[in-house]
Design an enzyme around this catalytic site. Structure first.
Site, mmCIF file in Angstrom:
data_model
loop_
_atom_site.group_PDB
_atom_site.id
_atom_site.type_symbol
_atom_site.label_atom_id
_atom_site.label_comp_id
_atom_site.label_asym_id
_atom_site.label_seq_id
_atom_site.Cartn_x
_atom_site.Cartn_y
_atom_site.Cartn_z
ATOM 1 N N LEU A 30 6.221 -11.361 0.555
ATOM 2 C CA LEU A 30 5.683 -10.006 0.559
ATOM 3 C C LEU A 30 6.875 -9.083 0.410
ATOM 4 O O LEU A 30 7.905 -9.289 1.069
ATOM 5 C CB LEU A 30 4.943 -9.702 1.869
ATOM 6 C CG LEU A 30 3.522 -10.238 2.037
ATOM 7 C CD1 LEU A 30 3.018 -9.965 3.450
ATOM 8 C CD2 LEU A 30 2.566 -9.613 1.014
ATOM 9 N N ASP A 31 6.761 -8.071 -0.440
ATOM 10 C CA ASP A 31 7.852 -7.121 -0.602
ATOM 11 C C ASP A 31 8.211 -6.486 0.734
ATOM 12 O O ASP A 31 7.393 -6.442 1.654
ATOM 13 C CB ASP A 31 7.449 -6.009 -1.577
ATOM 14 C CG ASP A 31 7.160 -6.546 -2.963
ATOM 15 O OD1 ASP A 31 7.767 -7.550 -3.345
ATOM 16 O OD2 ASP A 31 6.312 -5.949 -3.651
ATOM 17 N N ALA A 32 9.432 -5.972 0.822
ATOM 18 C CA ALA A 32 9.884 -5.343 2.069
ATOM 19 C C ALA A 32 8.929 -4.243 2.513
ATOM 20 O O ALA A 32 8.653 -4.091 3.710
ATOM 21 C CB ALA A 32 11.294 -4.784 1.891
ATOM 22 N N SER A 90 5.734 -4.052 1.775
ATOM 23 C CA SER A 90 4.382 -4.564 1.960
ATOM 24 C C SER A 90 4.218 -5.155 3.355
ATOM 25 O O SER A 90 5.196 -5.544 4.005
ATOM 26 C CB SER A 90 4.064 -5.630 0.905
ATOM 27 O OG SER A 90 4.154 -5.090 -0.401
ATOM 28 N N ARG A 149 1.297 -5.069 -7.531
ATOM 29 C CA ARG A 149 1.955 -3.795 -7.821
ATOM 30 C C ARG A 149 2.180 -3.613 -9.323
ATOM 31 O O ARG A 149 1.959 -2.531 -9.872
ATOM 32 C CB ARG A 149 3.304 -3.726 -7.089
ATOM 33 C CG ARG A 149 3.189 -3.607 -5.574
ATOM 34 C CD ARG A 149 4.562 -3.540 -4.926
ATOM 35 N NE ARG A 149 4.474 -3.467 -3.479
ATOM 36 C CZ ARG A 149 4.382 -2.339 -2.775
ATOM 37 N NH1 ARG A 149 4.356 -1.182 -3.419
ATOM 38 N NH2 ARG A 149 4.308 -2.361 -1.462
#
Length: 241
Positions: free
Chosen positions: A99-101, A103, A184
């Site tokens: 998961l992105d930072a 997110s 995204r």
């Protein structure tokens, strides 16, 4: 047991990543470099990765409600907080996917490379459900239909299994794979900026059923792990339908 599977059981990496380690010449058996991931490992043989002795360890699977600002990696060279630091385990765990930072939401961590492969690989189609808030907040059914029809990205087409509006500027998007920043990038390609992204489900596991507040984690039980495996191995997944 085949070497790649043995490394996965030792918590070194997923089976696919273990195969790459072997092919790169980073694995030795009884002091000799082995480059065949299918090479059989017998009891008593000494297996090392980059010179470090590895042995099978008890397998653990943890669920984490990842808060924002935490990296989905084992360690960070700049000293930023990682998801591993939020899980109270002595095992060498690694995140299953990312998961992105910015997110948030459900993330699994494990030393079970075989299970990680089942959850991550697109051919098994384990569903991931995201709640997303976008700007601009006004959109119609056309956006939902476009997400389900598919969007061409630089690394190939991407398609939501299902999508629906759940409020002003908010979408629920179900994906069957977990490519890097896929949700995204899909929305960006369609002219929408993701303001918030939370993963609320992986296969049969949901944030609600797990009862995890942001930053909390807990070890999964046998029934929950078995349910994950069944979600990946049901016949309709294997058939690619």
């Amino acid at each position: 047991m085949r070497l790649a599977k043995y490394l996965a059981h030792c918590g070194v990496a997923s089976r696919r990543a273990s195969e790459e380690l072997v092919r790169a010449g980073r694995v030795t058996i009884a002091g000799e470099v082995v480059r065949d991931p299918a090479r059989a490992v017998t009891d008593g043989e000494e297996v090392r990765v980059d010179g470090r002795l590895v042995r099978p360890e008890p397998l653990e699977v943890w669920a984490l409600n990842k808060p924002p600002g935490v990296l989905s990696t084992v360690r960070d060279t700049h000293g930023r907080k990682t998801v591993v630091e939020l899980v109270p385990s002595r095992r060498r765990l690694y995140p299953v996917g990312r998961l992105d930072a910015d997110s948030t939401g459900l993330l699994l961590l494990t030393n079970d490379g075989e299970l990680a492969e089942l959850v991550m690989h697109p051919r098994y189609g384990v569903e991931r459900v995201y709640h997303v808030r976008v700007e601009p907040p006004r959109f119609g059914q056309r956006l939902v239909e476009r997400l389900q029809r598919g969007v061409e990205l630089e690394d190939g087409p991407a398609r939501a299994l299902r999508a629906r509006a759940i409020g002003r500027g908010r979408l629920e998007i179900t994906m069957g794979e977990g490519r890097k920043r896929e949700v995204r990038r899909m929305l960006d390609a369609l002219g929408y900026r993701v303001v918030e992204l939370e993963r609320v489900r992986i296969g049969p596991l949901t944030l609600q059923s797990l009862g995890l507040a942001p930053g909390e984690s807990r070890r999964l039980g046998t029934r929950e792990i078995d349910a994950l495996r069944r979600a990946a191995l049901r016949p309709r997944r294997r058939a690619g339908r």
